[in-house]
Enzyme design. Structure first.
Site, short mmCIF file in Angstrom:
data_model
loop_
_atom_site.label_atom_id
_atom_site.label_comp_id
_atom_site.label_asym_id
_atom_site.label_seq_id
_atom_site.Cartn_x
_atom_site.Cartn_y
_atom_site.Cartn_z
N ARG A 133 1.28 -1.28 -0.09
CA ARG A 133 -0.01 -0.16 -0.39
C ARG A 133 1.69 1.14 0.20
NH1 ARG A 133 -1.16 1.91 4.38
NH2 ARG A 133 -1.89 -0.78 5.20
N TYR A 165 -18.00 17.08 -14.31
CA TYR A 165 -18.53 15.37 -14.67
C TYR A 165 -18.92 15.02 -13.09
CZ TYR A 165 -18.10 10.29 -14.42
OH TYR A 165 -18.50 9.22 -14.44
N ASP A 202 -8.84 18.89 -14.06
CA ASP A 202 -8.89 17.91 -14.01
C ASP A 202 -9.05 17.92 -15.54
OD1 ASP A 202 -10.61 15.53 -15.55
OD2 ASP A 202 -12.21 15.96 -14.39
N LYS A 261 -9.46 6.90 -19.28
CA LYS A 261 -10.15 7.62 -19.99
C LYS A 261 -8.67 7.68 -21.09
CE LYS A 261 -14.04 8.05 -17.77
NZ LYS A 261 -13.93 8.86 -17.29
#
Ligand SMILES: *Cc1c(COP(=O)(O)O)cnc(C)c1O
Length: 387
Positions: free
Chosen positions: A53, A106, A179, A204
């Site tokens: 992690r 978004y 973004d 994306k």
């Protein structure tokens, strides 16, 4: 080889974080699945790795590649774009703080900020980010900590002046978050224009093949990097090694893919503009788009996302959406295959009935890297079915 940060974009994309493996000479760095690392005596780590992690070589390679491409000092990879956004906001906002965001953000970003973080005492005001006076007024009305923008925006394709918005945010003591999912670092590098943080849904264009969900944050400032790094470790919304590997592999070809996405986006937008069924084409590459000059200044080219509104309203939009064969009707965007989306019932269903709602006659096209003639022929046969 390894790439220094003065190398060209494509050289950095292929080489940053991708040095060959020293033991075998393997040109592609191996994928590290191990969750834990042998210690040579208590606390004596071989190369800083302790537990998965906190650090993983495959994730680190992606982070180095992302930082090199966005021109940041550090990048952080997460399990999804929204996981990255959530970690970012936890790192920099506290109860009583306020976020000013685009009124066509978004849908998932707005849902996270409004419906999840709202309950933790973080307020928000949606505004039209292309109207800088409106932004300054909204910022001054509250204890604004974050100004959050998408440019081009999703799915209205509005363009915001990043440099000017950074000045508005900084004047008020707030941070500017961009973004950059729609543009990708190949088309636009917000940190160079004064933004403090770049957010990506790497699902994306960066992943680029519709086969891996992920998110990322990139920053310049070392203090901010330390805060985000702590949250990434302490909250643990990290990307897994296989996801990081696939994202790195996609990112190596970002430049060549984006060139084709932009060519196809331009060709499709110009074809749509000629059609009698079309009320409006929203694409910054068209000279009469209100953000065209600004986009030409702050972007390398205009990308593969095109939105179109139909004179025949919702019925026409639905007919086209349900009758294409090269464009697939699906959520998401930015992959090599062309996708079509009806935002008001799909990606943006969560903002229906709010001021972020998307017009019902609008379709959003993600133009892939197929041949432009085939994309246009596909649209033409679907348009013929409009009643
Ligand atoms: C998809 C998307 C997100 C959210 O990312 P996930 O990877 O789906 O969590 C955020 N911003 C934009 C612009 C997006 O398209």
């Amino acid at each position: 080889m390894t790439a220094n940060n003065n190398a060209g974009f494509n050289t950095r994309a292929v080489h940053a974080g991708q040095a060959f493996e020293p033991r075998t000479g393997a040109v592609v760095p191996p994928l590290h699945f191990s969750t834990t690392y042998a210690q040579d005596g208590i606390g004596n780590l071989r190369s800083g790795y302790e537990y998965g992690r906190g650090g993983n070589p495959t994730r680190d390679a992606l982070q180095e590649q992302l930082a090199a491409l966005e021109g940041g000092s550090a990048a952080f990879s997460f399990g999804s774009g929204l996981a990255a956004e959530d970690s970012l906001i936890r790192a920099i906002a506290r109860p009583g703080d306020h976020i000013v965001l685009g009124n066509d953000a978004y849908g998932g970003t707005y849902r996270l900020i409004n419906r999840v973080l709202g309950d933790w005492g973080i307020g928000n005001t949606p505004v039209d980010m292309s109207d800088l006076d409106a932004v300054a007024t909204a910022v001054a009305a509250n204890k604004t900590r974050i100004v959050w923008v998408e440019t081009p925006s999703n799915p209205m394709m509005k363009i915001t002046d990043i440099e000017a918005l950074a000045a508005v945010a900084h004047d008020a003591g707030a941070l500017l978050v961009v973004d950059n999912t729609f543009a990708s670092p190949y088309l636009q590098t917000p940190l160079a224009l004064g933004a403090d943080v770049v957010v990506h849904s790497t699902t994306k264009y960066i992943g680029g093949h519709s086969d891996v969900v992920g998110g990322a944050l990139v920053v310049k400032d070392a203090g901010l990097a330390e805060k985000i790094g702590f949250i990434q470790f302490a909250v643990g919304a990290v990307s897994g090694p296989m996801d990081a590997f696939l994202t790195t592999r996609g990112l190596k070809t970002l430049g060549v893919r984006m060139d084709r996405h932009s060519e196809n986006g331009q060709a499709v937008a110009e074809w749509l503009l000629q059609r009698p069924e079309v009320e409006a084409v929203l694409y910054p590459g068209l000279p009469d788009h209100p953000g065209h000059d600004l986009a030409a200044k702050q972007m390398k080219s205009f990308g593969g996302m095109v939105s179109v509104q139909f004179k025949g309203g919702e019925a026409a939009a639905r007919t086209v959406a349900e009758n294409t064969t090269v464009f697939t009707l699906a959520e998401s965007l930015g992959g090599i295959e062309s996708l079509m989306n009806y935002p008001s019932e799909m990606t943006h269903a969560s903002v229906k009935g709010t001021e972020l709602a998307v017009p019902v006659n609008l379709l959003r096209l993600s133009c892939g890297i197929e041949d432009a003639e085939d994309l246009i022929a596909d649209l033409e046969q679907a348009f013929a079915k409009i009643g």
